[in-house]
Write a protein that holds these residues in place. Structure first.
Motif, PDB file in Angstrom:
ATOM      1  N   ALA A  46      28.764  40.397  -3.066  1.00  0.00           N
ATOM      2  CA  ALA A  46      29.850  41.046  -3.784  1.00  0.00           C
ATOM      3  C   ALA A  46      29.740  42.570  -3.710  1.00  0.00           C
ATOM      4  O   ALA A  46      30.729  43.266  -3.437  1.00  0.00           O
ATOM      5  CB  ALA A  46      29.873  40.584  -5.231  1.00  0.00           C
ATOM      6  N   VAL A  47      28.548  43.089  -3.949  1.00  0.00           N
ATOM      7  CA  VAL A  47      28.364  44.545  -3.966  1.00  0.00           C
ATOM      8  C   VAL A  47      28.504  45.135  -2.565  1.00  0.00           C
ATOM      9  O   VAL A  47      29.266  46.083  -2.340  1.00  0.00           O
ATOM     10  CB  VAL A  47      27.002  44.910  -4.577  1.00  0.00           C
ATOM     11  CG1 VAL A  47      26.721  46.404  -4.416  1.00  0.00           C
ATOM     12  CG2 VAL A  47      26.959  44.533  -6.057  1.00  0.00           C
ATOM     13  N   HIS A  48      27.797  44.568  -1.607  1.00  0.00           N
ATOM     14  CA  HIS A  48      27.814  45.136  -0.260  1.00  0.00           C
ATOM     15  C   HIS A  48      29.159  44.911   0.422  1.00  0.00           C
ATOM     16  O   HIS A  48      29.614  45.773   1.195  1.00  0.00           O
ATOM     17  CB  HIS A  48      26.683  44.546   0.573  1.00  0.00           C
ATOM     18  CG  HIS A  48      25.330  45.074   0.214  1.00  0.00           C
ATOM     19  ND1 HIS A  48      24.821  46.262   0.709  1.00  0.00           N
ATOM     20  CD2 HIS A  48      24.377  44.602  -0.625  1.00  0.00           C
ATOM     21  CE1 HIS A  48      23.623  46.485   0.216  1.00  0.00           C
ATOM     22  NE2 HIS A  48      23.330  45.490  -0.602  1.00  0.00           N
ATOM     23  N   ASN A  49      29.815  43.793   0.170  1.00  0.00           N
ATOM     24  CA  ASN A  49      31.136  43.581   0.759  1.00  0.00           C
ATOM     25  C   ASN A  49      32.155  44.562   0.203  1.00  0.00           C
ATOM     26  O   ASN A  49      33.019  45.061   0.924  1.00  0.00           O
ATOM     27  CB  ASN A  49      31.602  42.149   0.511  1.00  0.00           C
ATOM     28  CG  ASN A  49      31.062  41.179   1.536  1.00  0.00           C
ATOM     29  OD1 ASN A  49      30.122  41.492   2.257  1.00  0.00           O
ATOM     30  ND2 ASN A  49      31.645  40.004   1.606  1.00  0.00           N
ATOM     31  N   ALA A  50      32.074  44.848  -1.089  1.00  0.00           N
ATOM     32  CA  ALA A  50      32.993  45.823  -1.673  1.00  0.00           C
ATOM     33  C   ALA A  50      32.755  47.210  -1.079  1.00  0.00           C
ATOM     34  O   ALA A  50      33.702  47.949  -0.791  1.00  0.00           O
ATOM     35  CB  ALA A  50      32.829  45.854  -3.191  1.00  0.00           C
ATOM     36  N   ARG A  51      31.504  47.558  -0.868  1.00  0.00           N
ATOM     37  CA  ARG A  51      31.192  48.857  -0.262  1.00  0.00           C
ATOM     38  C   ARG A  51      31.720  48.929   1.174  1.00  0.00           C
ATOM     39  O   ARG A  51      32.313  49.933   1.593  1.00  0.00           O
ATOM     40  CB  ARG A  51      29.685  49.091  -0.271  1.00  0.00           C
ATOM     41  CG  ARG A  51      29.120  49.430  -1.642  1.00  0.00           C
ATOM     42  CD  ARG A  51      27.599  49.524  -1.603  1.00  0.00           C
ATOM     43  NE  ARG A  51      27.049  50.011  -2.854  1.00  0.00           N
ATOM     44  CZ  ARG A  51      25.763  50.004  -3.148  1.00  0.00           C
ATOM     45  NH1 ARG A  51      24.885  49.536  -2.267  1.00  0.00           N
ATOM     46  NH2 ARG A  51      25.336  50.468  -4.310  1.00  0.00           N
ATOM     47  N   ASP A  52      31.509  47.862   1.951  1.00  0.00           N
ATOM     48  CA  ASP A  52      31.983  47.856   3.329  1.00  0.00           C
ATOM     49  C   ASP A  52      33.503  47.814   3.382  1.00  0.00           C
ATOM     50  O   ASP A  52      34.120  48.403   4.282  1.00  0.00           O
ATOM     51  CB  ASP A  52      31.397  46.664   4.091  1.00  0.00           C
ATOM     52  CG  ASP A  52      29.938  46.866   4.453  1.00  0.00           C
ATOM     53  OD1 ASP A  52      29.434  47.996   4.261  1.00  0.00           O
ATOM     54  OD2 ASP A  52      29.292  45.908   4.911  1.00  0.00           O
ATOM     55  N   CYS A  53      34.126  47.118   2.441  1.00  0.00           N
ATOM     56  CA  CYS A  53      35.581  47.095   2.372  1.00  0.00           C
ATOM     57  C   CYS A  53      36.124  48.487   2.102  1.00  0.00           C
ATOM     58  O   CYS A  53      37.118  48.917   2.698  1.00  0.00           O
ATOM     59  CB  CYS A  53      36.038  46.126   1.281  1.00  0.00           C
ATOM     60  SG  CYS A  53      37.827  45.941   1.142  1.00  0.00           S
ATOM     61  N   LEU A  54      35.453  49.194   1.215  1.00  0.00           N
ATOM     62  CA  LEU A  54      35.837  50.580   0.944  1.00  0.00           C
ATOM     63  C   LEU A  54      35.696  51.429   2.199  1.00  0.00           C
ATOM     64  O   LEU A  54      36.539  52.288   2.488  1.00  0.00           O
ATOM     65  CB  LEU A  54      34.972  51.122  -0.194  1.00  0.00           C
ATOM     66  CG  LEU A  54      35.362  52.464  -0.807  1.00  0.00           C
ATOM     67  CD1 LEU A  54      34.957  52.500  -2.272  1.00  0.00           C
ATOM     68  CD2 LEU A  54      34.704  53.628  -0.083  1.00  0.00           C
ATOM     69  N   GLN A  55      34.642  51.185   2.972  1.00  0.00           N
ATOM     70  CA  GLN A  55      34.427  51.928   4.210  1.00  0.00           C
ATOM     71  C   GLN A  55      35.545  51.658   5.209  1.00  0.00           C
ATOM     72  O   GLN A  55      36.033  52.571   5.887  1.00  0.00           O
ATOM     73  CB  GLN A  55      33.082  51.525   4.815  1.00  0.00           C
ATOM     74  CG  GLN A  55      32.681  52.297   6.067  1.00  0.00           C
ATOM     75  CD  GLN A  55      32.290  53.731   5.766  1.00  0.00           C
ATOM     76  OE1 GLN A  55      31.964  54.057   4.626  1.00  0.00           O
ATOM     77  NE2 GLN A  55      32.339  54.593   6.769  1.00  0.00           N
ATOM     78  N   LEU A  77      31.809  38.830   6.363  1.00  0.00           N
ATOM     79  CA  LEU A  77      32.051  37.387   6.408  1.00  0.00           C
ATOM     80  C   LEU A  77      30.739  36.600   6.362  1.00  0.00           C
ATOM     81  O   LEU A  77      30.640  35.584   5.667  1.00  0.00           O
ATOM     82  CB  LEU A  77      32.827  37.031   7.676  1.00  0.00           C
ATOM     83  CG  LEU A  77      33.173  35.546   7.856  1.00  0.00           C
ATOM     84  CD1 LEU A  77      34.057  35.057   6.718  1.00  0.00           C
ATOM     85  CD2 LEU A  77      33.843  35.311   9.208  1.00  0.00           C
ATOM     86  N   VAL A  78      29.726  37.085   7.073  1.00  0.00           N
ATOM     87  CA  VAL A  78      28.425  36.405   7.064  1.00  0.00           C
ATOM     88  C   VAL A  78      27.845  36.394   5.653  1.00  0.00           C
ATOM     89  O   VAL A  78      27.320  35.371   5.183  1.00  0.00           O
ATOM     90  CB  VAL A  78      27.461  37.082   8.059  1.00  0.00           C
ATOM     91  CG1 VAL A  78      26.046  36.560   7.867  1.00  0.00           C
ATOM     92  CG2 VAL A  78      27.925  36.833   9.495  1.00  0.00           C
ATOM     93  N   ARG A  79      27.913  37.527   4.969  1.00  0.00           N
ATOM     94  CA  ARG A  79      27.391  37.583   3.600  1.00  0.00           C
ATOM     95  C   ARG A  79      28.113  36.587   2.691  1.00  0.00           C
ATOM     96  O   ARG A  79      27.492  35.860   1.917  1.00  0.00           O
ATOM     97  CB  ARG A  79      27.549  38.991   3.021  1.00  0.00           C
ATOM     98  CG  ARG A  79      26.640  40.039   3.608  1.00  0.00           C
ATOM     99  CD  ARG A  79      26.658  41.287   2.747  1.00  0.00           C
ATOM    100  NE  ARG A  79      26.231  42.446   3.511  1.00  0.00           N
ATOM    101  CZ  ARG A  79      27.055  43.363   4.001  1.00  0.00           C
ATOM    102  NH1 ARG A  79      28.360  43.249   3.784  1.00  0.00           N
ATOM    103  NH2 ARG A  79      26.599  44.381   4.695  1.00  0.00           N
ATOM    104  N   ALA A  80      29.443  36.588   2.767  1.00  0.00           N
ATOM    105  CA  ALA A  80      30.225  35.722   1.884  1.00  0.00           C
ATOM    106  C   ALA A  80      29.938  34.250   2.157  1.00  0.00           C
ATOM    107  O   ALA A  80      29.749  33.458   1.214  1.00  0.00           O
ATOM    108  CB  ALA A  80      31.715  36.016   2.045  1.00  0.00           C
ATOM    109  N   GLU A  81      29.894  33.865   3.419  1.00  0.00           N
ATOM    110  CA  GLU A  81      29.679  32.451   3.740  1.00  0.00           C
ATOM    111  C   GLU A  81      28.241  32.019   3.470  1.00  0.00           C
ATOM    112  O   GLU A  81      28.002  30.868   3.094  1.00  0.00           O
ATOM    113  CB  GLU A  81      30.057  32.190   5.201  1.00  0.00           C
ATOM    114  CG  GLU A  81      31.541  32.348   5.478  1.00  0.00           C
ATOM    115  CD  GLU A  81      32.401  31.500   4.547  1.00  0.00           C
ATOM    116  OE1 GLU A  81      32.115  30.285   4.406  1.00  0.00           O
ATOM    117  OE2 GLU A  81      33.338  32.050   3.937  1.00  0.00           O
ATOM    118  N   SER A  82      27.295  32.918   3.657  1.00  0.00           N
ATOM    119  CA  SER A  82      25.909  32.584   3.304  1.00  0.00           C
ATOM    120  C   SER A  82      25.782  32.357   1.806  1.00  0.00           C
ATOM    121  O   SER A  82      25.131  31.398   1.353  1.00  0.00           O
ATOM    122  CB  SER A  82      24.964  33.710   3.751  1.00  0.00           C
ATOM    123  OG  SER A  82      24.993  33.873   5.155  1.00  0.00           O
TER     124      SER A  82
END
Length: 364
Positions: free
Chosen positions: A306-315, A273-278
């Protein structure tokens, strides 16, 4: 200055989301991914392995996007447009990124802002435009495009898609919904146009001024706008993966309780969430200022989100996140592809560095 969205901007974003949910729901996305898409003429297109997946653009949907005004948001009302600005286009493209809408959206939007019959066709969704950049980046959706917008260091030229198709070859795309073609880093015809002015075979060529760090001119402006609109799509994808991760954490149980109750999962979702809102703050600000440095920062942060959120979502999804049936990998693959489009991380860092050096030199 108030950076809150206006009621009209919120309505635009809601309308775009509703349109895509109605015309491009998850079932349609999966049909494109699995190669079972339906063309605008109603005929089914069944995939032939990886080669056919995502290769057929839905022209009916493209025309509907044009009729809804997606590609004409910035055109004046006197020219049949909506009469809005770049911030509104960013909001619409954010929703397109959220839905993983395939197609050369950015190039078609750029073409709609030019002059002549090309702009009219692109704005109405009747003409599909893809882009060829001087750096040798792959051309997307070439088989579905009518024309190619070729951007050199100083010249902007419009070339029939079939002519470009003769000098490129298909390449394997990491994103199953985005077919790519490989082209040489430089093209003889475009190089000649740089020296003598564009030799226009379509009646739609444009001349730009010399470009460089902190550059100006038509070609440079189009690249900056393309980078910003790509960042907006990355932002939409980053926001969507936050929703997917949180929803899964609420409903997936382990040891008799939702996995969202575990601190490790909570931390992953919070970081997403922090990444997306930043990224959202910087992308929205860049849409207002249109400053090259702001756009570079927006592209950097949006790509990372986009890249790191997708990776964390996969996790968060665990083992099922790695399966073909889950949508998480689609966001990750699209994010990887967009991160290399229009302005790479290295190019964005160079733009920011050039701005800092210029600021220091001005102060000395």
């Amino acid at each position: 200055m108030d950076f809150q969205l206006t009621d009209d901007q919120r309505a635009l974003r809601t309308g775009m989301r509703d349109l895509l949910e109605r015309r491009f729901p998850r079932t349609r996305l999966r049909a494109v991914v699995d190669g079972d898409a339906v063309r605008g003429d109603g005929d089914a297109v069944r995939g032939d392995g990886d080669k056919a997946r995502g290769g057929e653009l839905d022209r009916a949907l493209w025309r509907e996007l044009g009729e809804a005004g997606l590609f004409a948001l910035r055109l004046p009302e006197s020219a049949g447009g909506v009469g809005l600005g770049l911030p509104e286009v960013v909001l619409a493209f954010e929703e397109a990124g959220r839905a993983l809408l395939p197609g050369p959206l950015v190039a078609t939007e750029l073409a709609a802002g030019l002059s002549g019959s090309l702009a009219a066709g692109a704005a109405q969704g009747e003409t599909v435009v893809t882009a060829l950049d001087e750096g040798g980046a792959p051309v997307e959706h070439l088989a579905s495009a009518d024309v190619v917008l070729a951007l050199g260091p100083t010249a902007v030229e419009v070339i029939p898609a079939e002519e470009v198709a003769r000098s490129v070859e298909p390449m394997r795309s990491v994103d199953p919904t985005t077919p790519l073609h490989r082209t040489a880093p430089s093209r003889t015809r475009l190089a000649e146009a740089e020296q003598t002015g564009p030799a226009d075979r379509t009646g739609e060529a444009h001349q730009a001024t010399q470009t460089g760090p902190g550059r100006s001119g038509l070609a440079a402006r189009l690249r900056r706008e393309a980078a910003l609109l790509t960042a907006a799509q990355q932002l939409g994808s980053a926001s969507r993966t936050v929703e997917l991760a949180v929803d899964h954490a609420k409903h997936r149980t382990q040891f008799g309780r939702p996995i969202g109750s575990f601190q490790a999962v909570q931390h992953l979702c919070a970081q997403m969430l922090v990444r997306a809102e930043s990224a959202r703050s910087v992308v929205y600000a860049a849409a207002v200022t249109e400053d090259p440095g702001d756009i570079a920062a927006a592209k950097l942060l949006a790509d990372e989100a986009a890249v790191h959120n997708a990776r964390d979502c996969l996790q968060v999804h665990g083992g099922m996140g790695f399966t073909w049936e889950a949508d998480v990998h689609l966001h990750l693959k699209r994010a990887w592809m967009r991160a290399g489009q229009w302005q790479s991380a290295a190019a964005a860092e160079e733009e920011l560095a050039a701005g800092l050096v210029s600021t220091v030199e001005t102060c000395l």
